[in-house]
Design a protein around this motif. Structure first.
Motif, short mmCIF file in Angstrom:
data_model
loop_
_atom_site.label_atom_id
_atom_site.label_comp_id
_atom_site.label_asym_id
_atom_site.label_seq_id
_atom_site.Cartn_x
_atom_site.Cartn_y
_atom_site.Cartn_z
N ILE A 22 30.13 -8.77 -10.73
CA ILE A 22 30.37 -7.65 -9.81
C ILE A 22 31.86 -7.35 -9.86
O ILE A 22 32.69 -8.21 -9.56
CB ILE A 22 29.96 -8.00 -8.36
CG1 ILE A 22 28.46 -8.30 -8.26
CG2 ILE A 22 30.33 -6.87 -7.39
CD1 ILE A 22 27.56 -7.11 -8.45
N GLY A 44 24.43 -6.35 -13.11
CA GLY A 44 24.91 -6.91 -11.85
C GLY A 44 24.05 -6.52 -10.66
O GLY A 44 24.41 -6.78 -9.51
N LEU A 48 24.40 -8.23 -7.02
CA LEU A 48 24.81 -7.45 -5.84
C LEU A 48 23.91 -7.79 -4.65
O LEU A 48 24.40 -8.08 -3.55
CB LEU A 48 24.75 -5.95 -6.16
CG LEU A 48 25.05 -5.01 -4.98
CD1 LEU A 48 26.47 -5.23 -4.45
CD2 LEU A 48 24.86 -3.55 -5.37
N GLY A 225 28.82 -4.38 -13.95
CA GLY A 225 29.29 -4.86 -12.66
C GLY A 225 29.84 -3.78 -11.75
O GLY A 225 30.44 -4.07 -10.72
#
Ligand SMILES: Nc1ncnc2c1ncn2[C@@H]1O[C@H](COP(=O)(O)OP(=O)(O)OP(=O)(O)O)[C@@H](O)[C@H]1O
Ligand SMILES: [Mg+2]
Length: 265
Positions: A22, A44, A48, A225
């Motif tokens: 991230i 990602g 998250l 990310g």
């Protein structure tokens, strides 16, 4: 109601395998938002949702839920306000417990005082009403052990358990991906119904572009990310899979690479 600020998650930090999953994400989610999340493999997306749910500590940034800083809260603490359903139908329920025991646990998590009952008959009636909603005949099988249910039945029960506790936030991570197509459609319809009727703020990762476009009021696309698109309103209504893939290629500088996603286009 959910604010993610400058969020960073780096796996294997300071080693040759360092991986920025991230990369400084900012995201504001409004009360009642139903956000679908798409993106390439390793973009990602799951990281998250896992960060928001307190599965692991993050490396930088903050997460606020209803103005409360939940960044450092554990998964167990976050679960009081956050409901989750994963890809694996075996993940969300206790196999050795019965349907009513599982559901009862989920309901007791709720802060809703009206559900703090004493009478077990009344309790059963409420559970039966909930189970009727998912339309799989489970209301007649309250004392069946969950391990005897099919994957779809189990996922429907998990979804019901995640929503019955009136969570402030619902996180769904490809929760229909492991189901056969007909069951997946049932669970998707049930998702829309439960989310809409309870007005639950929801983040749903999906590998199905069509669902991502059709469901919810907002669509987020992630890559490397980061959130590369956040689409809502008229722009979302006019989206097509082709447009979405083009948009991805413009930002990414190459073809979209999510095998499951492209298979389901
Ligand atoms: N628990 C973990 N430990 C180490 N690395 C991880 C972990 N979880 C994710 N990663 C890495 O972080 C990056 C982002 O992974 P993530 O699972 O969030 O991707 P995703 O967008 O959900 O992808 P997919 O569509 O394949 O599910 C990947 O490079 C992945 O290998
Ligand atoms: Mg994932």
């Amino acid at each position: 109601m959910l604010k993610v600020k400058n969020l960073e998650k780096i796996f294997y930090k300071g080693t040759p395998n360092e991986n920025v999953a991230i990369n400084k994400i900012d995201l504001t989610v409004n009360e009642g938002d139903f956000i679908t999340i798409v993106g390439s493999n390793g973009a990602g997306k799951s990281t998250l949702l896992n960060s928001i749910a307190g599965v692991f500590p993050v490396d930088n940034g903050n997460i606020f839920l209803d103005d409360e800083d939940i960044t450092a809260k554990t998964e167990y603490k976050c679960a009081q306000k956050i409901g989750r359903v994963f890809q694996n139908p075996l993940a969300g329920t206790s196999p050795e417990m019965t349907i009513e025991e599982n559901l009862s646990l989920a309901i007791s998590k709720s802060n809703n005082l009206s559900l703090k009952w004493g009478l077990s008959k009344h309790k059963r009636e409420i559970m039966q009403k909930h189970l009727e909603k998912i339309d799989l005949g489970l209301e007649k099988r309250l004392t069946t052990k969950v391990k005897l249910l099919s994957g779809g039945q189990r996922q429907a029960l998990t979804l019901l358990m995640a929503t019955v506790a009136n969570p402030r936030l619902l996180l769904l991570d490809e929760h229909t991906a492991a189901l056969d197509p007909a069951t997946a459609i049932k669970i998707k319809n049930l998702t829309a119904e439960l989310v809409n009727s309870n007005n639950i703020t929801t983040l749903m990762i999906t590998h199905n572009m069509e669902d991502a476009i059709k469901m919810g009021n907002r669509l987020i696309m992630m890559d490397g990310g980061q959130i590369i698109y956040d689409i809502q309103g008229e722009e979302k209504e006019n989206l097509t899979i082709e447009k979405l893939l083009k948009m991805f290629e413009i930002k990414h500088g190459g073809k979209f690479n999510n095998d499951r996603m492209l298979l389901s286009v």
